[in-house]
Design an enzyme around this catalytic site. Structure first.
Site, short mmCIF file in Angstrom:
data_model
loop_
_atom_site.label_atom_id
_atom_site.label_comp_id
_atom_site.label_asym_id
_atom_site.label_seq_id
_atom_site.Cartn_x
_atom_site.Cartn_y
_atom_site.Cartn_z
N LYS A 64 -44.19 40.28 -23.28
CA LYS A 64 -42.80 39.83 -23.25
C LYS A 64 -41.85 41.00 -23.55
O LYS A 64 -42.29 42.05 -24.03
CB LYS A 64 -42.62 38.69 -24.25
CG LYS A 64 -43.47 37.44 -23.92
CD LYS A 64 -43.33 36.39 -25.02
CE LYS A 64 -44.14 35.14 -24.74
NZ LYS A 64 -44.05 34.14 -25.81
N TYR A 104 -41.68 28.48 -17.87
CA TYR A 104 -41.82 27.64 -19.07
C TYR A 104 -41.40 26.19 -18.83
O TYR A 104 -41.01 25.48 -19.77
CB TYR A 104 -40.99 28.24 -20.22
CG TYR A 104 -41.69 29.39 -20.93
CD1 TYR A 104 -42.95 29.21 -21.50
CD2 TYR A 104 -41.08 30.63 -21.05
CE1 TYR A 104 -43.60 30.24 -22.16
CE2 TYR A 104 -41.73 31.69 -21.73
CZ TYR A 104 -42.98 31.47 -22.28
OH TYR A 104 -43.63 32.49 -22.95
N PHE A 112 -36.05 24.58 -28.56
CA PHE A 112 -36.00 26.06 -28.50
C PHE A 112 -35.98 26.60 -27.06
O PHE A 112 -35.94 27.81 -26.85
CB PHE A 112 -37.16 26.67 -29.27
CG PHE A 112 -38.54 26.21 -28.83
CD1 PHE A 112 -39.15 26.77 -27.72
CD2 PHE A 112 -39.20 25.20 -29.51
CE1 PHE A 112 -40.40 26.34 -27.31
CE2 PHE A 112 -40.46 24.76 -29.10
CZ PHE A 112 -41.07 25.33 -27.99
N ARG A 140 -56.92 33.80 -24.98
CA ARG A 140 -56.13 33.10 -25.99
C ARG A 140 -56.54 33.53 -27.41
O ARG A 140 -55.71 33.66 -28.30
CB ARG A 140 -56.30 31.58 -25.85
CG ARG A 140 -55.64 30.99 -24.63
CD ARG A 140 -54.14 30.99 -24.69
NE ARG A 140 -53.59 30.17 -25.75
CZ ARG A 140 -52.30 29.83 -25.85
NH1 ARG A 140 -51.42 30.27 -24.94
NH2 ARG A 140 -51.86 29.11 -26.85
N THR A 146 -49.84 30.69 -31.71
CA THR A 146 -48.44 30.80 -31.23
C THR A 146 -47.52 31.36 -32.31
O THR A 146 -46.70 32.24 -32.07
CB THR A 146 -47.95 29.41 -30.78
OG1 THR A 146 -48.84 28.91 -29.79
CG2 THR A 146 -46.54 29.48 -30.22
N ARG A 157 -51.16 38.80 -32.00
CA ARG A 157 -50.02 38.26 -32.75
C ARG A 157 -50.23 38.41 -34.26
O ARG A 157 -49.28 38.63 -35.01
CB ARG A 157 -49.78 36.79 -32.37
CG ARG A 157 -49.14 36.63 -30.98
CD ARG A 157 -49.16 35.18 -30.54
NE ARG A 157 -48.44 34.94 -29.29
CZ ARG A 157 -48.58 33.85 -28.56
NH1 ARG A 157 -49.43 32.90 -28.95
NH2 ARG A 157 -47.90 33.69 -27.44
N ASN A 167 -42.89 36.62 -30.24
CA ASN A 167 -44.35 36.75 -30.42
C ASN A 167 -45.04 37.58 -29.34
O ASN A 167 -46.23 37.45 -29.10
CB ASN A 167 -45.00 35.38 -30.63
CG ASN A 167 -44.87 34.47 -29.42
OD1 ASN A 167 -44.31 34.87 -28.39
ND2 ASN A 167 -45.38 33.27 -29.52
N HIS A 170 -47.68 36.48 -23.76
CA HIS A 170 -47.99 35.15 -23.20
C HIS A 170 -49.39 35.19 -22.62
O HIS A 170 -49.81 36.20 -22.05
CB HIS A 170 -47.01 34.78 -22.09
CG HIS A 170 -47.48 33.60 -21.29
ND1 HIS A 170 -47.25 32.30 -21.67
CD2 HIS A 170 -48.24 33.53 -20.16
CE1 HIS A 170 -47.82 31.47 -20.81
NE2 HIS A 170 -48.43 32.20 -19.87
N GLU A 181 -50.02 29.85 -12.98
CA GLU A 181 -49.23 31.04 -13.39
C GLU A 181 -49.58 32.27 -12.54
O GLU A 181 -48.68 33.04 -12.17
CB GLU A 181 -49.44 31.31 -14.88
CG GLU A 181 -48.75 30.24 -15.74
CD GLU A 181 -49.17 30.26 -17.21
OE1 GLU A 181 -49.99 31.13 -17.60
OE2 GLU A 181 -48.69 29.40 -17.97
#
Ligand code: DAT
Ligand code: MG
Length: 206
Positions: A64, A104, A112, A140, A146, A157, A167, A170, A181
């Site tokens: 990100k 998203y 949010f 993951r 998250t 993270r 964070n 993705h 995706e």
């Protein structure tokens, strides 16, 4: 006379030995090439979103804008690369607000969401497709929870950020989202089906 005969004998032995080693070497490289050419055929048939449950499983990973601005591209890529996953797609772009909303879309009802979309489209994102056995679930795990305050040390993270709204990375959370995706971010011709010379050392089963 006897000494020179012995010498010739030794030379002949050494020569035979060398030839045998050369044969073995040729045999090894022949086998290696055979393996590679089999892989070439296999790689050519992999769909853009991979084949879940196989060594060709694929997942979508994005660094990100905070991760990019903080200079964490190499660090993040190295974690996937060192694990053994293969990079088959990569590009850098700043998503538009519309595109961020699409990416998203499943979170559009969350409070949010507007802030998330603003942040995600605020700068460059490094979009990637990684391939390998267990790429989705293991991806993951490499990323971590998250909320970075809950992410285990050793995860991306857990090691590199502290705020859920920043964070840094993705990753697709399942087979369906990975497929969706990858296709949303990449055209088929932007994903490379390639054979890595290390593939047999990383992916071959016994
Ligand atoms: P993940 O990115 O781990 O898949 P997610 O899909 O539930 O998590 O949410 C997407 C992103 O939205 C997440 O990376 C950060 C943001 N987000 C999630 N929950 C949030 C919250 N409670 N407050 C602020 N941002 C949140
Ligand atoms: Mg998610």
């Amino acid at each position: 006379m006897a000494a020179s005969t012995a010498l010739i004998g030794v030379a002949a032995l050494v020569w035979t030995q060398l030839e045998q080693e050369e044969d073995q070497e040729q045999d090894f490289f022949h086998k290696l090439l055979q393996t590679c050419s089999l892989d070439v055929e296999a790689a050519g048939t992999v769909p853009v979103d991979g084949i879940p449950g196989t060594v060709n499983e694929r997942t979508f990973i994005a660094i990100k804008p905070d991760g990019v601005n903080r200079g964490l591209i190499a660090e993040i890529i190295s974690r996937f690369e060192s694990k053994g996953f293969k990079l088959v797609g990569i590009k850098i772009l700043t998503p538009t607000k519309d595109f961020a909303e699409k990416h998203y879309a499943d979170l559009s009802a969350r409070p949010f969401f507007p802030g998330l979309v603003k942040y995600f489209s605020s700068g460059p994102v490094v979009a990637m497709v990684w391939e390998g056995k267990g790429a989705i679930l293991t991806g993951r795990k490499i990323i971590g929870a998250t909320d970075p305050t809950k992410a285990e040390p050793g995860t991306i993270r857990g090691d590199l950020c502290i705020q859920v709204g920043r964070n840094i990375i993705h990753g697709s959370d399942g087979v369906e989202s990975a497929s969706h995706e990858i296709k949303l971010w990449f055209k088929p011709e932007e994903v490379a089906n390639w054979n890595r010379s290390l593939d047999p050392w990383i992916s071959e089963a016994n």
